[in-house]
Design a protein around this motif. Structure first.
Motif, PDB file in Angstrom:
ATOM      1  N   ALA A 255       0.855  -1.193   0.000  1.00 41.38           N
ATOM      2  CA  ALA A 255       0.000   0.000   0.000  1.00 41.38           C
ATOM      3  C   ALA A 255       0.886   1.235   0.000  1.00 41.38           C
ATOM      4  O   ALA A 255       1.684   1.430   0.912  1.00 41.38           O
ATOM      5  N   VAL A 256       0.725   2.048  -1.029  1.00 42.08           N
ATOM      6  CA  VAL A 256       1.590   3.217  -1.165  1.00 42.08           C
ATOM      7  C   VAL A 256       0.748   4.495  -1.121  1.00 42.08           C
ATOM      8  O   VAL A 256      -0.179   4.655  -1.926  1.00 42.08           O
ATOM      9  N   GLY A 257       1.041   5.359  -0.177  1.00 40.35           N
ATOM     10  CA  GLY A 257       0.301   6.615  -0.088  1.00 40.35           C
ATOM     11  C   GLY A 257      -1.165   6.410   0.226  1.00 40.35           C
ATOM     12  O   GLY A 257      -2.018   7.194  -0.161  1.00 40.35           O
ATOM     13  N   ILE A 258      -1.445   5.307   0.920  1.00 38.43           N
ATOM     14  CA  ILE A 258      -2.823   4.974   1.312  1.00 38.43           C
ATOM     15  C   ILE A 258      -2.913   5.118   2.823  1.00 38.43           C
ATOM     16  O   ILE A 258      -2.138   4.491   3.548  1.00 38.43           O
ATOM     17  N   SER A 259      -3.873   5.940   3.297  1.00 39.48           N
ATOM     18  CA  SER A 259      -3.941   6.185   4.734  1.00 39.48           C
ATOM     19  C   SER A 259      -4.448   4.953   5.478  1.00 39.48           C
ATOM     20  O   SER A 259      -4.036   4.669   6.591  1.00 39.48           O
ATOM     21  N   ALA A 276       3.545  -1.274   3.826  1.00 38.75           N
ATOM     22  CA  ALA A 276       2.968   0.050   3.596  1.00 38.75           C
ATOM     23  C   ALA A 276       4.059   1.097   3.533  1.00 38.75           C
ATOM     24  O   ALA A 276       5.008   1.077   4.320  1.00 38.75           O
ATOM     25  N   ILE A 277       3.905   1.999   2.572  1.00 34.38           N
ATOM     26  CA  ILE A 277       4.804   3.154   2.478  1.00 34.38           C
ATOM     27  C   ILE A 277       3.932   4.394   2.602  1.00 34.38           C
ATOM     28  O   ILE A 277       3.006   4.592   1.816  1.00 34.38           O
ATOM     29  N   ASN A 278       4.198   5.192   3.633  1.00 34.57           N
ATOM     30  CA  ASN A 278       3.400   6.385   3.862  1.00 34.57           C
ATOM     31  C   ASN A 278       4.234   7.364   4.667  1.00 34.57           C
ATOM     32  O   ASN A 278       4.999   6.956   5.543  1.00 34.57           O
ATOM     33  N   LYS A 279       4.072   8.666   4.361  1.00 39.13           N
ATOM     34  CA  LYS A 279       4.921   9.622   5.071  1.00 39.13           C
ATOM     35  C   LYS A 279       4.370   9.967   6.453  1.00 39.13           C
ATOM     36  O   LYS A 279       5.088  10.480   7.300  1.00 39.13           O
TER      37      LYS A 279
END
Lengths: 313, 249
Positions: A255-259, A276-279
């Motif tokens: 999941a990339v950029g998915i809250s 998951a990749i998220n800032k």
């Protein structure tokens, strides 16, 4: 007891969702027959006959069944139900379209999108977008059930069921097929892929989904999206994973950029491994992810792709 | 053409469903309830048909407790002409709902029913198909767009691989998907006006429908939780974990 399983196919090949629906049927006990309704479906019938644990394959071959439209499928399935105690189909859009019609004609309450079989009359199904699981027992004499195929293992091959053809018994229909616009992709189908990489609102634009493509190519992954990304117009709706889209359960879900909205989690939380990749380190997606990378995706994705390259992918 | 839109009052989509401690269901006391979002889209579509002069009358129907009237009023405030409230405190199953709706559609002489593709509480996605079958009408499920011409309606449907177009003879039933339209917000004057629009009060017995449930809910539980895993330092560590620890790539 006899159970009719309706095959998922495109007139050319039999889809894996059929094997998974057979697994669900097997848990109910009794004989399992498969219905292949379509046009020129001999090859699909032959493939269905090889599924383990299947007694017979019934083919219904008719020009009006080429697209498996609702009215035609209703007529065919209802016509066969005199011989069966239950009918199961995968819960894909093709079958969701007519199974309620079958249930109404049989005067039965449909049991939708089951994820578990407790016995021949008791099933587990998610409600409230998967925030609760209901165990329900049917008191109807016949069961009409749609199956969340990703929740069941695929039945094996090696069977040798008998095959026969049955008459469609179709009269004039009040609906007709006009055309379709299917997304063309060389990637695996979202619900059948071993690896799925999805982008969310954090991707910022449809153009930026290109950042996922190289990774998808390296891993043989299907590409998906959150509803937020679809609503924002980044990608088409048939990419959508979640309560209002598709349910997937791959070996790896990235999941990339998915809250991680509830509605998205409902469609992917049965994946074996979630990365998951998220800032945003407080994003709910990290509460379900096995591996979380807190990073700006525009920096992390090229690095991830380069690292895959280095690792030989 | 008379257009009927059935609507359901459900737990607001922004509220997280909480399972009751006795496992009898989801706790609906003191939580915000709203019109099922897919039904809102159906209401919007009916109102647009009316504005375009295609619909001559639009009827919003809800089956549920006294408070379902509020949901009907929401539909009226969005522009529907009048309401029918079939009052019951039972949590009816789609089959019973479809039978009542068939009786209402017959009584009203509806020629088009537009409704949500699923209710976000029980997620059956069955009522539309059941109603179409009971009426012997064709169905266009999960509509992305629709257009009426002569005695037929073309519906572009959301299907797994993309979009599919079907042409249905009227009368017909269409279930709404998310991209059919963007529902309007009711303006204050329209909310005031809606208070004066008529709502007919009915009961399931008025339509002679047996609403005995067919399913017994044995228990409702929390889904199996996933535990949060670990955070990795960088992309290299992520590739290493996926390859060597999880073995999934």
């Amino acid at each position: 007891m006899a159970v009719l399983v309706i095959a998922e196919h495109d007139n050319v090949s039999l889809k894996d969702a059929t094997h998974k629906t057979v697994s669900a049927a097997a848990k109910m006990g009794g004989d399992i027959d498969i219905l292949v309704a379509g046009k020129d479906v001999k090859a699909v019938m032959a493939a269905a006959a090889k599924i383990d644990g299947v007694r017979a394959v019934i083919g219904v071959d008719h020009a009006s069944l080429e697209r498996q439209l609702a009215e035609a499928m209703e007529t065919v399935v209802v016509g066969l139900m005199g011989n069966y105690d239950a009918v199961l189909s995968p819960d894909t859009t093709t079958h969701k379209n007519y199974m309620p019609r079958v249930a109404a004609k049989l005067d039965v309450q449909q049991i939708s999108s089951i994820t578990g079989v407790e016995s021949a009359d008791t099933f587990v199904r998610p409600i409230y977008a998967g925030n609760a699981m209901a165990t329900v027992q049917s008191t109807d004499s016949k069961k009409v059930v749609t199956v969340r195929a990703t929740a069941f293992p695929a039945a094996g091959e090696g069977g040798s069921a008998s095959t026969s053809e049955s008459d469609a018994g179709l009269g004039a229909l009040k609906s007709e097929y006009v055309g379709e616009e299917l997304s063309k992709s060389d990637r695996p189908e979202l619900t059948a892929a071993k690896v799925v990489i999805s982008g969310g609102r954090g991707m910022g634009s449809g153009e930026n989904f290109k950042l996922l493509e190289g990774i998808a190519d390296k891993l043989g992954a299907a590409m998906g999206a959150s509803r937020a990304a679809v609503d924002a117009g980044f990608v088409p709706n048939d990419w959508q994973v979640g309560q209002t889209g598709k349910a997937v359960a791959p070996a790896l879900y990235i999941a990339v950029g998915i809250s991680g909205a509830i509605q998205h989690l409902a469609g992917m939380k049965d994946s074996k491994v979630i990365a998951a990749i998220n800032k945003d380190e407080d994003a709910p997606i990290f509460t379900v992810a096995d591996y979380g990378l807190v990073a700006d995706l525009f920096k992390a994705l090229p690095e991830f792709e380069a690292e895959l390259e280095k690792a030989g992918y | 053409m008379k257009v009927m839109v059935p609507v359901k009052r459900v737990l607001d989509y922004n509220v997280k469903a909480r399972v009751k401690a006795d496992q009898s269901g989801v706790d609906l006391s003191n939580v915000k309830m709203s019109m099922n979002p897919f039904d809102e889209i159906a209401v919007e579509e009916a109102v647009r048909l009316q504005e375009a002069g295609t619909a001559t009358e639009t009827i919003v129907v809800s089956i549920g407790p006294a408070k379902a009237q509020e949901t009907i009023r929401t539909g009226l405030a969005m522009g529907m002409d009048r309401g029918v409230h079939v009052q019951t405190d039972e949590d009816l199953e789609p089959l019973a709902i479809a039978k009542i709706l068939k009786a209402v559609a017959d009584a009203e002489g509806a020629e088009l029913v537009v409704m949500g593709k699923q209710a976000i509480d029980n997620d059956y996605g069955a009522t539309g198909g059941m109603l179409a079958a009971l009426l012997d009408w064709p169905i266009g499920s999960a509509a992305n767009s629709m257009s009426i011409e002569g005695g037929a309606i073309s519906v572009v449907k959301e299907v797994d691989g993309g979009l599919q177009t079907v042409k249905l003879q009227l009368p017909a039933l269409v279930t709404a998907d998310l991209r059919l339209n963007e529902p309007r917000y009711a303006s204050l004057p329209n909310i005031m006006k809606a208070k004066k629009k008529p709502i007919e009060a009915k009961t399931p017995a008025d339509y002679g429908v047996d609403t005995t449930p067919r399913l017994k809910t044995l228990k409702v539980t929390e889904p199996a939780g996933r535990k949060a895993g670990i955070k990795v330092e960088d992309a290299a560590a992520l590739v290493d974990k996926l390859k060597n620890e999880a073995g999934v790539i």
